[in-house]
Scaffold this motif. Structure first.
Motif, short mmCIF file in Angstrom:
data_model
loop_
_atom_site.label_atom_id
_atom_site.label_comp_id
_atom_site.label_asym_id
_atom_site.label_seq_id
_atom_site.Cartn_x
_atom_site.Cartn_y
_atom_site.Cartn_z
N ALA A 121 0.89 -0.70 -0.28
CA ALA A 121 0.23 0.36 -0.13
C ALA A 121 0.70 1.60 -0.06
O ALA A 121 0.80 2.50 -0.65
CB ALA A 121 -1.02 0.06 1.20
N LEU A 122 1.36 1.11 0.89
CA LEU A 122 2.30 2.46 0.75
C LEU A 122 3.44 3.09 -0.47
O LEU A 122 3.93 3.80 -0.99
CB LEU A 122 3.81 2.37 1.95
CG LEU A 122 3.40 3.05 3.42
CD1 LEU A 122 4.79 2.15 4.70
CD2 LEU A 122 2.46 3.99 3.78
N SER A 123 3.43 2.29 -1.04
CA SER A 123 4.35 1.88 -2.66
C SER A 123 3.01 2.09 -3.46
O SER A 123 3.51 3.07 -4.43
CB SER A 123 4.59 0.64 -3.35
OG SER A 123 3.69 -0.34 -2.88
N LEU A 124 2.15 2.09 -3.08
CA LEU A 124 0.96 2.10 -4.55
C LEU A 124 0.75 4.00 -4.18
O LEU A 124 0.16 4.24 -4.85
CB LEU A 124 0.04 1.37 -4.63
CG LEU A 124 0.34 -0.19 -4.77
CD1 LEU A 124 -1.04 -0.96 -4.90
CD2 LEU A 124 1.24 -0.25 -6.36
N PHE A 125 0.69 4.43 -3.48
CA PHE A 125 0.01 5.74 -2.45
C PHE A 125 1.01 6.70 -2.38
O PHE A 125 1.55 6.73 -0.85
CB PHE A 125 -0.72 5.36 -1.58
CG PHE A 125 -2.15 4.43 -1.94
CD1 PHE A 125 -3.07 5.20 -3.01
CD2 PHE A 125 -1.87 3.67 -1.65
CE1 PHE A 125 -3.98 4.16 -2.80
CE2 PHE A 125 -3.46 2.21 -2.20
CZ PHE A 125 -4.43 2.70 -3.33
#
Length: 243
Positions: free
Chosen positions: A239-243
């Motif tokens: 999630a951190l890599s996508l947002f």
């Protein structure tokens, strides 16, 4: 109740475990070949978190391997009986454990995700909802893979609090969700040491409640804690890599 575990073999014969491992490996290989471009970022993230995830997954693999060891299975039964023997003897503890075990229900996880989203933790709430919804099929695949029966099929005189669940036993889905939620909250919110300790203690209590009410062996709980923690960490990193 009978305090002597039945002299049964391990839950899953090694030959069946190997066959199912081969089948699962074939499925995963097919998915990887058909969608390698979409899986590549996930693999990169996995490598970035390799130390923590590798430790958790290695521990899970070791617990799965132990399913083929009859001596460990008998020890598993003895430990379960040691925890479960208090059930239906202390009424307030029965009620407490039945309430605590509900933290591992999917509905609780989604409600917690909604509460976080409504109180300024939108990304964490979305992350948690996605993690809870994807954890369930993962646990079901692992249950199919190991094909372990519930403890009361081996120990018919086990004390049961609540109802007898019909699904397979390994790993404990309730424990997996409890540790999933603990990892996500720990990663997403800056908690002090005492609160952090309490968070994981509560997750551990959920696992203990699964043994207390007669629904899971200790190894089911250990596996649930490991896979839930690993899934929570992986979802957070993705999630951190996508947002």
């Amino acid at each position: 109740m009978d305090n002597h575990p039945a002299p049964l073999p391990a839950s899953l014969p090694a030959t069946q475990l190997k066959r199912r491992a081969a089948a699962l490996a074939g499925i995963l290989t097919g998915l990887g070949l058909s969608g390698s471009s979409s899986l590549l970022p996930l693999l990169v993230i996995l490598l970035q978190a390799s130390r923590a995830l590798a430790t958790l997954l290695a521990g899970f693999a070791l617990v799965v391997l132990s399913l083929t060891w009859p001596a460990v299975f008998r020890a598993d039964q003895r430990l379960l009986l040691a925890v479960n023997r208090h059930a239906r003897r202390v009424v307030w503890m029965d009620r407490l454990m039945f309430v605590v075990t509900q933290i591992g229900n999917g509905g609780f996880g989604l409600l917690l995700a909604l509460a976080l989203a409504l109180h300024g933790w939108g990304l964490l709430g979305v992350m948690m909802a996605g993690a809870v919804l994807t954890l369930w099929p993962l646990v079901e695949v692992l249950k199919w893979f190991t094909a372990c029966q519930r403890p009361f099929t081996h120990l018919p005189h086990l004390n049961i609090i609540g109802w007898r669940e019909r699904s397979l036993s390994f790993p404990s889905g309730h424990t997996a969700q409890a540790f999933l939620l603990a990892v996500l909250v720990d990663q997403g919110i800056a908690l002090g040491g005492l609160f952090r300790l309490g968070l994981y203690a509560l997750a551990l209590l959920v696992g203990l409640s699964r043994m207390y009410i007669g629904m899971h062996f200790p190894r089911d709980v250990a596996a649930g804690a490991l896979i839930g923690s690993a899934w929570g960490l992986l979802v957070y990193r993705v999630a951190l890599s996508l947002f």
